[in-house]
Design an enzyme around this catalytic site. Structure first.
Site, short mmCIF file in Angstrom:
data_model
loop_
_atom_site.label_atom_id
_atom_site.label_comp_id
_atom_site.label_asym_id
_atom_site.label_seq_id
_atom_site.Cartn_x
_atom_site.Cartn_y
_atom_site.Cartn_z
N HIS A 56 39.27 31.94 43.51
CA HIS A 56 39.55 31.79 42.12
C HIS A 56 41.18 31.92 41.81
O HIS A 56 41.71 32.41 40.95
CB HIS A 56 38.84 33.11 41.53
CG HIS A 56 37.65 33.39 41.54
ND1 HIS A 56 36.48 32.35 41.35
CD2 HIS A 56 36.59 34.23 42.43
CE1 HIS A 56 35.25 32.45 41.33
NE2 HIS A 56 35.57 33.99 42.33
N HIS A 218 31.63 30.85 39.42
CA HIS A 218 30.96 30.55 40.61
C HIS A 218 30.18 29.55 40.65
O HIS A 218 29.38 29.19 41.74
CB HIS A 218 30.43 31.67 41.28
CG HIS A 218 31.01 32.88 41.46
ND1 HIS A 218 30.93 33.87 40.32
CD2 HIS A 218 32.10 33.56 42.20
CE1 HIS A 218 31.72 34.89 40.61
NE2 HIS A 218 32.39 34.85 41.72
#
Length: 331
Positions: A56, A218
Site C-alpha cells: 500500500h 486488497h
C-alpha cells in the site's frame, strides 16, 4: 507476471533495504521489519504507531517522520504484521507519554494490534487505539467486520501527528483521532486488478470493458461491477455515496484524490477536477486538497476519493510542518 523484483518471497526484505538506503532520516529494524524515525521525538510526547500489510506504499512506512508517525510495522504483502512486531515498536517509541495505535479496520490488524497493546501495557506502556473505518462502499468485506479503513487513515496520521508534535497528551490525541475518523468518508474504484508477487497472477479478473466500483485496497469486491465509463461518470459514482453518507455542507473540507498504484498523475488530476466540480455543485467547500498515490494496492489502476469535514483546529494541524518520504511541507 512482470515486476521489478528478485525472488517473489523476498520482496518485503529487499524493499526495506531500499528504504534504508534511500532515506537516512529513517532507521529500519530488519529483524522485526519496523521503520522508525532515526531521531526520536523529545521525551514527554505521545508517540504514534501504525502498520499493516505491505503493498500500500507509501502507507505506512512513507509517513514515518517529523509530524506524522514515529514507527510503522510492515507485514508481508497484504498480510497483517504480527503482535510481536507491534509490541516491539510500541516499547521502542514510547517517550513516557504513551503510544497511540492507528489501526485500519481489517480483522488481522485489529486483532494483532489489540494483543500487542495488551502486552505492551503489561510492561508499563500506556497504549490507546483508534480504528479507522471510513469506506462507504460496503458494510462488511472479505477481511473486515464493519467498514474498511482506507483513505482517512492518511489524513488522520498527518493531523494527529501534528497534535502529538505539539505536546498534547494521550487522551487529547486519541480524542482528536476519533474525531477525524468520524468526520471522513472514502470510496474507491478499480480499472484493473492487482498482482501479489507471491501469487503471480491477478487477484481477480476484470474484463477490459468493465470497472469495479467500491473496490477494497486488497482487491476485495466492491458494490458492483459496471461497464467502463468516462471520468465524469466515475467521479459521480464515487462522490455521491460519500455525500449521501455524511453531510459536508457548511464546513471546510480536506479532499484527497488517491491513486491505487498504476494510474498516472495526469489521470488523477483529471479525476480531481471532476470531483472538485461535483463537490462545488453540492455546496462542499474544499479548503485543502491532496492528489497522488498515498494508499495504494500494488499495481492496481484506479483511484479513490476521501472527503474529511474539517474545522479551524484540523486545518491548522494539517498545515503544520511535516517531513516524511511520503508527505513533506512547511519546513
Amino acid at each position: 507476471m512482470k515486476k521489478l523484483i528478485n525472488d517473489p518471497q523476498d520482496v518485503l526484505k529487499d524493499a526495506l533495504l531500499g528504504v534504508e538506503a534511500a532515506h537516512p532520516q529513517l532507521r529500519v529494524d530488519h529483524v522485526n521489519r519496523i521503520i522508525y524515525r532515526a531521531n526520536p521525538k523529545a521525551d514527554g510526547k505521545v508517540a504514534l504507531l501504525s502498520g499493516g500489510g505491505s503493498g500500500h506504499e507509501p502507507l505506512h512506512g512513507g509517513f514515518v517522520g517529523v509530524g506524522m508517525l514515529d514507527a510503522a510495522c510492515a507485514g508481508e504483502v497484504f498480510t497483517s504484521p504480527t503482535p510481536d512486531q507491534m509490541q516491539e515498536a510500541t516499547k521502542v517509541i514510547d517517550r513516557g507519554a504513551g503510544v497511540l495505535h492507528i489501526v485500519k479496520n481489517y480483522t488481522g490488524d485489529v486483532m494483532n494490534f489489540e494483543m500487542a497493546g495488551e502486552l505492551a501495557g503489561a510492561e508499563g506502556v500506556e497504549v490507546a487505539t483508534v480504528v479507522t473505518d471510513d469506506d462507504v462502499a460496503v458494510q462488511d468485506s472479505t477481511w473486515t467486520a464493519g467498514r474498511r479503513g482506507v483513505g482517512v487513515t492518511v489524513l488522520l496520521e498527518k493531523i494527529v501527528g501534528a497534535a502529538a508534535e505539539e505536546g498534547r497528551d494521550l487522551a487529547a490525541v486519541t480524542a482528536l483521532a476519533n474525531k477525524v475518523n468520524e468526520s471522513g468518508r472514502s470510496m474507491g474504484m478499480a480499472l484493473t486488478s492487482c498482482t501479489v508477487p507471491a501469487a503471480g497472477k491477478p487477484t481477480f479478473e476484470l474484463p477490459d470493458d468493465m470497472m469495479e466500483i467500491g473496490v477494497g485496497i486488497h482487491g476485495e469486491p466492491g458494490r458492483h461491477r459496471v461497464p467502463l465509463a468516462g471520468a465524469h461518470e466515475i467521479a459521480e459514482q464515487l462522490v455521491e455515496p460519500i455525500l449521501h453518507d455524511l453531510d459536508f455542507t457548511g464546513a471546510p473540507s480536506i479532499v484527497m484524490l488517491n491513486g491505487m498504484g498504476a494510474s498516472p498523475l495526469i489521470e488523477l488530476y483529471l479525476m480531481y477536477g471532476e470531483v472538485a466540480r461535483l463537490l462545488d455543485k453540492a455546496g462542499v467547500k474544499v479548503a485543502r486538497s491532496l492528489v497522488g498515490n498515498y494508499i495504494t494496492s500494488l499495481d492496481m489502476a484506479g483511484c479513490s476519493v476521501t472527503v474529511l469535514k474539517a474545522d479551524d483546529e484540523i486545518l491548522k494541524l494539517w498545515d503544520a510542518p511535516v517531513n516524511t518520504s511520503g508527505l513533506r511541507w512547511g519546513l
